[in-house]
Design an enzyme around this catalytic site. Structure first.
Site, PDB file in Angstrom:
ATOM      1  N   ASN A  10       0.866  -1.182   0.000  1.00 28.80           N
ATOM      2  CA  ASN A  10       0.000   0.000   0.000  1.00 28.80           C
ATOM      3  C   ASN A  10       0.900   1.228   0.000  1.00 28.80           C
ATOM      4  OD1 ASN A  10      -1.827   2.028   0.464  1.00 28.80           O
ATOM      5  ND2 ASN A  10      -2.283   1.422   2.588  1.00 28.80           N
ATOM      6  N   TRP A  11       1.012   1.843  -1.174  1.00 26.21           N
ATOM      7  CA  TRP A  11       1.942   2.984  -1.296  1.00 26.21           C
ATOM      8  C   TRP A  11       1.367   4.256  -0.661  1.00 26.21           C
ATOM      9  CZ3 TRP A  11       4.043   2.774  -7.086  1.00 26.21           C
ATOM     10  CH2 TRP A  11       4.673   1.542  -7.290  1.00 26.21           C
ATOM     11  N   LYS A  12       0.110   4.234  -0.316  1.00 25.75           N
ATOM     12  CA  LYS A  12      -0.568   5.417   0.255  1.00 25.75           C
ATOM     13  C   LYS A  12      -0.373   6.636  -0.660  1.00 25.75           C
ATOM     14  CE  LYS A  12       0.240   3.448   4.776  1.00 25.75           C
ATOM     15  NZ  LYS A  12      -0.019   3.600   6.193  1.00 25.75           N
ATOM     16  N   HIS A  98      -9.566   0.993   4.848  1.00 19.67           N
ATOM     17  CA  HIS A  98      -8.291   1.207   5.556  1.00 19.67           C
ATOM     18  C   HIS A  98      -8.540   2.153   6.731  1.00 19.67           C
ATOM     19  CE1 HIS A  98      -4.186   2.445   6.385  1.00 19.67           C
ATOM     20  NE2 HIS A  98      -3.790   1.386   5.708  1.00 19.67           N
ATOM     21  N   GLU A 100      -6.980   4.569   7.767  1.00 19.68           N
ATOM     22  CA  GLU A 100      -6.772   5.986   7.441  1.00 19.68           C
ATOM     23  C   GLU A 100      -8.000   6.564   6.730  1.00 19.68           C
ATOM     24  OE1 GLU A 100      -2.976   5.448   5.524  1.00 19.68           O
ATOM     25  OE2 GLU A 100      -2.081   4.998   7.480  1.00 19.68           O
ATOM     26  N   GLU A 168      -5.439  -5.057  10.576  1.00 22.37           N
ATOM     27  CA  GLU A 168      -4.439  -4.011  10.761  1.00 22.37           C
ATOM     28  C   GLU A 168      -4.717  -3.284  12.072  1.00 22.37           C
ATOM     29  OE1 GLU A 168      -2.550  -2.848   6.803  1.00 22.37           O
ATOM     30  OE2 GLU A 168      -4.293  -1.577   7.042  1.00 22.37           O
ATOM     31  N   GLY A 174       2.187   2.327  10.655  1.00 25.93           N
ATOM     32  CA  GLY A 174       3.100   3.452  10.502  1.00 25.93           C
ATOM     33  C   GLY A 174       3.778   3.888  11.789  1.00 25.93           C
ATOM     34  N   SER A 214       3.299  -2.064  10.315  1.00 27.99           N
ATOM     35  CA  SER A 214       4.754  -2.041  10.487  1.00 27.99           C
ATOM     36  C   SER A 214       5.417  -3.389  10.177  1.00 27.99           C
ATOM     37  CB  SER A 214       5.120  -1.548  11.890  1.00 27.99           C
ATOM     38  OG  SER A 214       4.661  -0.216  12.078  1.00 27.99           O
ATOM     39  N   GLY A 235       2.741  -1.071   4.237  1.00 27.38           N
ATOM     40  CA  GLY A 235       2.773   0.339   3.878  1.00 27.38           C
ATOM     41  C   GLY A 235       4.203   0.809   3.635  1.00 27.38           C
ATOM     42  N   GLY A 236       4.819   1.363   4.666  1.00 23.45           N
ATOM     43  CA  GLY A 236       6.145   1.978   4.539  1.00 23.45           C
ATOM     44  C   GLY A 236       7.172   1.105   3.837  1.00 23.45           C
TER      45      GLY A 236
HETATM   46  C1  PEP Z   1      -0.853   0.077   5.857  1.00 21.66           C
HETATM   47  O1  PEP Z   1      -0.918   1.226   5.483  1.00 21.66           O
HETATM   48  O2  PEP Z   1      -1.725  -0.716   5.493  1.00 21.66           O
HETATM   49  C2  PEP Z   1       0.254  -0.320   6.713  1.00 21.66           C
HETATM   50  C3  PEP Z   1       0.226  -1.495   7.261  1.00 21.66           C
HETATM   51  O3  PEP Z   1       1.255   0.603   6.892  1.00 21.66           O
HETATM   52  P1  PEP Z   1       2.689   0.344   7.597  1.00 21.66           P
HETATM   53  O4  PEP Z   1       3.226  -0.955   7.033  1.00 21.66           O
HETATM   54  O5  PEP Z   1       3.518   1.510   7.200  1.00 21.66           O
HETATM   55  O6  PEP Z   1       2.447   0.228   9.049  1.00 21.66           O
END
Ligand code: PEP
Length: 252
Positions: A10-12, A98, A100, A168, A174, A214, A235-236
């Site tokens: 997930n590049w956001k 999600h 967010e 999640e 994040g 994470s 994500g990251g």
């Molecule tokens: C996400 O945005 O779905 C996520 C899990 O982010 P991160 O890996 O950065 O925690």
């Protein structure tokens, strides 16, 4: 039951054309070099990069997905994108619900459910995200919160072919803080037991449940190895092809 893992990035809201296309090409090269890898791989770039990334990944075996969709097919919804439009530019998946989106845009379970139904109607796989906040976990409400979100967000007709669940924990997204293997397995097993009631035993057994929060090369192996964890939503660490691939390589 052996479920083929899914490793989804997930590049956001990250990436301009040049770096987004370079990242997609980097992932495609790694995928091609490791054709026998026993997992599906998906990237979900921001909307502006979807068409370019879909072109860059064509024939690579890496799938492309959106990060959100509208519940309607078309109409007066300024700034929104329908699941049909995502399908039209080469997406096979879309993330819905999600945390967010739930936080930034006030999306309720009912909204998420309608979006997942729209994804199914368009022929997309819906990746339905659920997860508790830290306050809810500290209150001992983790299982109850995930149960409510799961039940409220899954549309009629959800099955293992058209739906993936992403657990999640909001406190892990994040933050650099990851669920322990025990915490992750407890919730994943619970989600699967709830899925039995919602979609029946056969589909619950086949449905993939991803962990997100994470996940990175250093902790992916132990999470992906868990009995009810069928891959990750990342994500990251999906913003660097090397890191994303180091996670994917944990899929035996
Ligand atoms: C996400 O945005 O779905 C996520 C899990 O982010 P991160 O890996 O950065 O925690």
């Amino acid at each position: 039951m052996s479920r083929r893992p899914l490793i989804a990035g997930n590049w956001k809201m990250n990436g301009l054309s040049a770096d987004g296309i370079a990242l997609a090409k980097g992932v495609a090269e790694k995928r091609k070099a490791e054709a026998a890898l026993a997992c599906d791989v998906l990237v979900c770039p921001p909307f502006t990069l979807l068409a370019d990334v879909a072109r860059a990944l064509a024939g690579s075996g890496v799938a492309v997905g959106g990060q959100d969709c509208h519940a309607k097919v078309s109409g007066a919804h300024t700034g929104d994108t329908s699941a049909t439009m995502l399908k039209d530019i080469g997406c096979s998946h879309v993330i819905v619900g999600h945390s967010e989106r739930r936080t930034d845009h006030g999306e309720t379970d009912a909204v998420v459910k309608a979006k997942a139904a729209a994804a199914h109607a368009a022929g997309l796989v819906a990746i339905v995200c659920i997860g508790e906040t830290l306050a809810q976990r500290d209150d001992g409400r983790t299982l109850e919160v995930n149960k409510t979100q799961l039940k409220g967000s899954l549309p009629e007709g959800a099955n293992a072919a058209n739906t993936v669940i992403a657990y999640e924990p909001v406190w892990a997204i994040g933050t650099g803080r990851t669920a322990t293997p025990e915490q992750a397995q407890e919730v994943h097993a619970f989600i699967r037991s709830e899925l039995v009631k919602l979609v029946g035993e056969t589909e619950a057994d086949k449905m993939r449940i991803l962990y997100g929060g994470s996940m990175k090369p250093e902790n992916a192996a132990q999470l992906i190895a868990l009995a009810d964890v069928d891959g990750g939503l990342i994500g990251g660490a999906s913003l660097k092809a090397e890191d994303f691939w180091a996670i994917a390589r944990n899929c035996a």
